[in-house]
Design a protein around this motif. Structure first.
Motif, PDB file in Angstrom:
ATOM      1  N   ALA A 181       0.847  -1.204   0.000  1.00 24.71           N
ATOM      2  CA  ALA A 181       0.000   0.000   0.000  1.00 24.71           C
ATOM      3  C   ALA A 181       0.882   1.252   0.000  1.00 24.71           C
ATOM      4  CB  ALA A 181      -0.915  -0.012   1.214  1.00 24.71           C
ATOM      5  N   ARG A 182       1.980   1.203   0.767  1.00 25.19           N
ATOM      6  CA  ARG A 182       2.881   2.363   0.813  1.00 25.19           C
ATOM      7  C   ARG A 182       3.571   2.561  -0.541  1.00 25.19           C
ATOM      8  NH1 ARG A 182       6.720   0.933   5.348  1.00 25.19           N
ATOM      9  NH2 ARG A 182       7.611   2.976   4.963  1.00 25.19           N
ATOM     10  N   ALA A 183       3.925   1.461  -1.197  1.00 24.04           N
ATOM     11  CA  ALA A 183       4.583   1.574  -2.507  1.00 24.04           C
ATOM     12  C   ALA A 183       3.608   2.136  -3.538  1.00 24.04           C
ATOM     13  CB  ALA A 183       5.095   0.200  -2.947  1.00 24.04           C
ATOM     14  N   VAL A 184       2.334   1.702  -3.470  1.00 24.31           N
ATOM     15  CA  VAL A 184       1.337   2.203  -4.416  1.00 24.31           C
ATOM     16  C   VAL A 184       1.141   3.711  -4.216  1.00 24.31           C
ATOM     17  CG1 VAL A 184      -1.155   2.168  -4.929  1.00 24.31           C
ATOM     18  CG2 VAL A 184       0.128   0.027  -4.797  1.00 24.31           C
ATOM     19  N   ALA A 185       1.147   4.134  -2.950  1.00 22.83           N
ATOM     20  CA  ALA A 185       0.941   5.563  -2.659  1.00 22.83           C
ATOM     21  C   ALA A 185       2.180   6.401  -2.980  1.00 22.83           C
ATOM     22  CB  ALA A 185       0.563   5.732  -1.183  1.00 22.83           C
ATOM     23  N   GLY A 186       3.303   5.742  -3.256  1.00 24.53           N
ATOM     24  CA  GLY A 186       4.534   6.484  -3.573  1.00 24.53           C
ATOM     25  C   GLY A 186       5.156   7.133  -2.354  1.00 24.53           C
ATOM     26  N   LEU A 187       4.906   6.577  -1.158  1.00 21.60           N
ATOM     27  CA  LEU A 187       5.500   7.166   0.058  1.00 21.60           C
ATOM     28  C   LEU A 187       7.027   7.071  -0.002  1.00 21.60           C
ATOM     29  CD1 LEU A 187       3.178   6.025   2.983  1.00 21.60           C
ATOM     30  CD2 LEU A 187       3.023   8.020   1.497  1.00 21.60           C
ATOM     31  N   ALA A 188       7.672   7.981   0.690  1.00 17.82           N
ATOM     32  CA  ALA A 188       9.141   8.020   0.677  1.00 17.82           C
ATOM     33  C   ALA A 188       9.632   8.376   2.068  1.00 17.82           C
ATOM     34  CB  ALA A 188       9.610   9.033  -0.355  1.00 17.82           C
ATOM     35  N   ASP A 189       9.248   7.531   3.063  1.00 19.33           N
ATOM     36  CA  ASP A 189       9.572   7.874   4.444  1.00 19.33           C
ATOM     37  C   ASP A 189      10.625   6.965   5.061  1.00 19.33           C
ATOM     38  OD1 ASP A 189       7.983   5.689   4.436  1.00 19.33           O
ATOM     39  OD2 ASP A 189       6.507   6.428   5.884  1.00 19.33           O
ATOM     40  N   ASP A 190      11.217   6.063   4.273  1.00 21.39           N
ATOM     41  CA  ASP A 190      12.368   5.302   4.765  1.00 21.39           C
ATOM     42  C   ASP A 190      13.240   4.929   3.571  1.00 21.39           C
ATOM     43  OD1 ASP A 190      11.052   3.211   3.551  1.00 21.39           O
ATOM     44  OD2 ASP A 190      10.620   2.094   5.384  1.00 21.39           O
ATOM     45  N   LEU A 191      14.341   4.249   3.832  1.00 22.49           N
ATOM     46  CA  LEU A 191      15.305   3.994   2.753  1.00 22.49           C
ATOM     47  C   LEU A 191      14.726   3.085   1.664  1.00 22.49           C
ATOM     48  CD1 LEU A 191      18.131   4.639   1.818  1.00 22.49           C
ATOM     49  CD2 LEU A 191      18.983   2.682   3.127  1.00 22.49           C
ATOM     50  N   LEU A 192      13.899   2.099   2.058  1.00 25.60           N
ATOM     51  CA  LEU A 192      13.364   1.169   1.058  1.00 25.60           C
ATOM     52  C   LEU A 192      12.371   1.864   0.119  1.00 25.60           C
ATOM     53  CD1 LEU A 192      13.327  -1.616  -0.125  1.00 25.60           C
ATOM     54  CD2 LEU A 192      11.706  -2.347   1.633  1.00 25.60           C
ATOM     55  N   THR A 193      11.468   2.675   0.679  1.00 28.41           N
ATOM     56  CA  THR A 193      10.491   3.346  -0.196  1.00 28.41           C
ATOM     57  C   THR A 193      11.173   4.373  -1.103  1.00 28.41           C
ATOM     58  OG1 THR A 193       9.945   4.687   1.741  1.00 28.41           O
ATOM     59  CG2 THR A 193       8.332   3.014   1.113  1.00 28.41           C
ATOM     60  N   THR A 194      12.156   5.113  -0.587  1.00 28.64           N
ATOM     61  CA  THR A 194      12.844   6.103  -1.449  1.00 28.64           C
ATOM     62  C   THR A 194      13.637   5.375  -2.536  1.00 28.64           C
ATOM     63  OG1 THR A 194      14.627   6.150   0.175  1.00 28.64           O
ATOM     64  CG2 THR A 194      13.082   7.983   0.225  1.00 28.64           C
ATOM     65  N   THR A 195      14.226   4.237  -2.171  1.00 31.93           N
ATOM     66  CA  THR A 195      14.998   3.464  -3.148  1.00 31.93           C
ATOM     67  C   THR A 195      14.093   2.992  -4.281  1.00 31.93           C
ATOM     68  OG1 THR A 195      16.544   2.764  -1.456  1.00 31.93           O
ATOM     69  CG2 THR A 195      16.401   1.377  -3.402  1.00 31.93           C
ATOM     70  N   LEU A 196      12.881   2.552  -3.928  1.00 28.39           N
ATOM     71  CA  LEU A 196      11.952   2.080  -4.966  1.00 28.39           C
ATOM     72  C   LEU A 196      11.598   3.206  -5.936  1.00 28.39           C
ATOM     73  CD1 LEU A 196       9.344  -0.202  -3.170  1.00 28.39           C
ATOM     74  CD2 LEU A 196      11.013  -0.865  -4.897  1.00 28.39           C
ATOM     75  N   LEU A 197      11.439   4.419  -5.398  1.00 25.79           N
ATOM     76  CA  LEU A 197      11.087   5.539  -6.282  1.00 25.79           C
ATOM     77  C   LEU A 197      12.241   5.892  -7.216  1.00 25.79           C
ATOM     78  CD1 LEU A 197       9.093   7.952  -3.933  1.00 25.79           C
ATOM     79  CD2 LEU A 197       8.206   6.312  -5.569  1.00 25.79           C
ATOM     80  N   ALA A 198      13.472   5.625  -6.773  1.00 27.38           N
ATOM     81  CA  ALA A 198      14.637   5.994  -7.590  1.00 27.38           C
ATOM     82  C   ALA A 198      15.034   4.892  -8.568  1.00 27.38           C
ATOM     83  CB  ALA A 198      15.818   6.310  -6.679  1.00 27.38           C
ATOM     84  N   ALA A 199      14.581   3.649  -8.298  1.00 27.32           N
ATOM     85  CA  ALA A 199      15.035   2.508  -9.113  1.00 27.32           C
ATOM     86  C   ALA A 199      14.395   2.533 -10.500  1.00 27.32           C
ATOM     87  CB  ALA A 199      14.690   1.208  -8.401  1.00 27.32           C
ATOM     88  N   ARG A 200      15.172   2.200 -11.536  1.00 23.70           N
ATOM     89  CA  ARG A 200      14.656   2.102 -12.903  1.00 23.70           C
ATOM     90  C   ARG A 200      14.888   0.700 -13.470  1.00 23.70           C
ATOM     91  NH1 ARG A 200      12.510   5.529 -11.071  1.00 23.70           N
ATOM     92  NH2 ARG A 200      12.290   7.725 -11.645  1.00 23.70           N
ATOM     93  N   CYS A 201      15.286  -0.241 -12.615  1.00 24.72           N
ATOM     94  CA  CYS A 201      15.570  -1.610 -13.046  1.00 24.72           C
ATOM     95  C   CYS A 201      14.333  -2.482 -12.759  1.00 24.72           C
ATOM     96  CB  CYS A 201      16.770  -2.134 -12.259  1.00 24.72           C
ATOM     97  SG  CYS A 201      16.477  -2.096 -10.494  1.00 24.72           S
TER      98      CYS A 201
END
Ligand code: CTP
Length: 416
Positions: A88-108
């Motif tokens: 749910a946090r990934a779908v919402a695009g949250l960026a409140d810890d290292l894993l969620t921010t990393t997912l937003l930056a990843a292009r692989c």
């Protein structure tokens, strides 16, 4: 290859650690746990397994802009286990810890392996989040079915770490290293039929079935990964399954898999028999039409308004599996079939499977329940393995790849 392994809360500690170990066989793994994950397994365990530092917060290593650098530099991101909350946090695009921010930056390629209780997995909110993630290109692995935390059982279990690693690595064209993958089919030739046959009624219509070919292709992939020389006889695979086959063939040089495309039962029969003449094992995973139209006109059959439908006379098709089992194209050849059953008033799924096993004479029959969303077109399967006398010799459930490996485990025991 740089692999990021995101670890969130939930599911047993042994499985999380094994995921890390499996990925480490193919590249440098950096583990990014959420703070909830560290409640279950401590950072020192992940650091010992990966040989890399473990951090959770965006404010660690600020000068290195770690929260962006890790995602940008990754070749593959795997989140296992992925909880309902994390998705749910990934779908919402949250960026409140290292894993969620990393997912937003990843292009692989990004792979999520969900794990949660069945009720949470089935909830419309989770279903909708999974659908959104898939639309955005995230590869969400179907959870396995089985024992969950506590006394519950059902779909929602984290798949075997080796299956997660294998499925994720396939996306970046990197099969698991030999140390993890067994090579017990090296030097063996195997033929696998997959998909469903189509019997032409006229040039535009056919009699077909719902088989996607997923289980057959998983069998071919598993055999190739275990060292076999594979011929896949593919009958009308679903488009996404065809793409999967192409990705296996793209890995040429590492996996030996040739593909013969067929449409009708007659074509499938000749292709299987041609390749089967030199094979150690033939697996009939295709759903074969039992009947075909007696005549196939060269022109489209026209509707005559008011006259009702013209009858279609049907003829019985040969039973390819029974022929192979009774003839044995090669001495010592192992012949395997599937039995797709719904169960009815005259017997259960297993009763019908037993009767079929005795009738066909194959060495092994994998019986699975189909209908009501089970079996066809799904990513998971559940089978009972019977020998030629109808005795239960094994069972398997989980991803179709896990079921495929269980079938090969049973076949290996029968090979001379
Ligand atoms: N099979 C085959 N040739 C056929 C029909 C089936 O080789 N003409 C094989 C399938 O590939 C599968 C096994 O036989 O491995 C069982 O297929 P299934 O459709 O479950 O059984 P049928 O023999 O068609 O019996 P029924 O339709 O009555 O269940």
């Amino acid at each position: 290859m740089r692999i990021l392994l995101g670890v969130t809360g939930g599911s047993p500690r042994t499985r999380r650690s094994s995921c890390c170990a499996c990925c480490a066989s193919r590249g440098a793994v950096r583990v990014i746990p959420t703070s909830a994950a560290l409640e279950f397994v401590g950072a020192p365990t992940f650091e010992a397994l990966s040989g890399e530092p473990v951090s959770t917060e965006v404010f660690d290593d600020v000068p290195g802009v770690q929260h962006v650098a890790l995602g940008k530099g990754a070749d593959l991101v795997i989140v296992a286990p992925a909880t309902a909350d994390f998705m749910a946090r990934a779908v919402a695009g949250l960026a409140d810890d290292l894993l969620t921010t990393t997912l937003l930056a990843a292009r692989c390629p990004v792979v999520f392996a969900p794990a949660m209780h069945t009720e949470m997995w089935d909830h419309p909110a989770t279903r909708s989040n999974v659908a959104t993630l898939r639309e955005r290109g995230v590869h969400v692995i179907e959870p396995a079915s089985g024992r969950l935390t506590g006394t519950d059982t059902g779909p929602g279990r984290l798949p075997e770490p080796v299956d997660i690693a294998r499925e994720a690595l396939a996306l970046v064209d990197a099969p698991l290293a030999g140390s993890v993958e067994t090579q017990d089919l090296t030097g063996r030739r195997v033929v696998v039929s997959a998909g469903g046959t189509r019997e032409p009624i006229d040039p535009v219509r056919f009699i077909g079935n719902r088989s996607s070919g997923r289980q057959g292709v998983a069998l071919a992939q598993a055999a190739a990964a275990r060292g076999a020389d594979v011929t896949l006889v593919a009958a009308n695979l679903a488009q996404d399954v065809t793409d999967q086959v192409e990705s296996v063939r793209g890995a040429a040089g590492r996996l030996a898999c040739s593909v013969v495309r067929v449409e009708s039962t007659a074509e499938l029969r000749s292709a299987v028999r041609a390749a089967g003449a030199a094979a150690d094992v033939v697996v009939m995973a295709a759903a074969v039409a039992d009947f075909r139209p007696a005549a196939t006109p060269g022109a489209k059959i026209k509707k005559v308004p008011g006259q009702g439908p013209a009858p279609i006379e049907l003829l019985e098709n040969p039973d390819i599996l029974a022929e192979l089992a009774h003839e044995r194209l090669r001495p010592g050849q192992v012949v395997v079939g599937f039995a797709a059953e719904t169960g009815d008033a005259s017997g259960s799924v297993l009763d019908h499977g037993r009767t079929k096993a005795r009738r066909k004479g194959a060495d092994l029959i994998a019986v699975n329940a189909v209908g009501s969303g089970r079996g066809f077109g799904t990513d998971s399967n559940e089978v009972t393995l019977l020998d030629g006398t109808g005795e239960v010799v094994g069972a398997a459930s989980g991803t179709k790849r896990a079921v495929a490996d269980a079938v090969w485990d049973a076949v290996v025991k029968l090979l001379p």
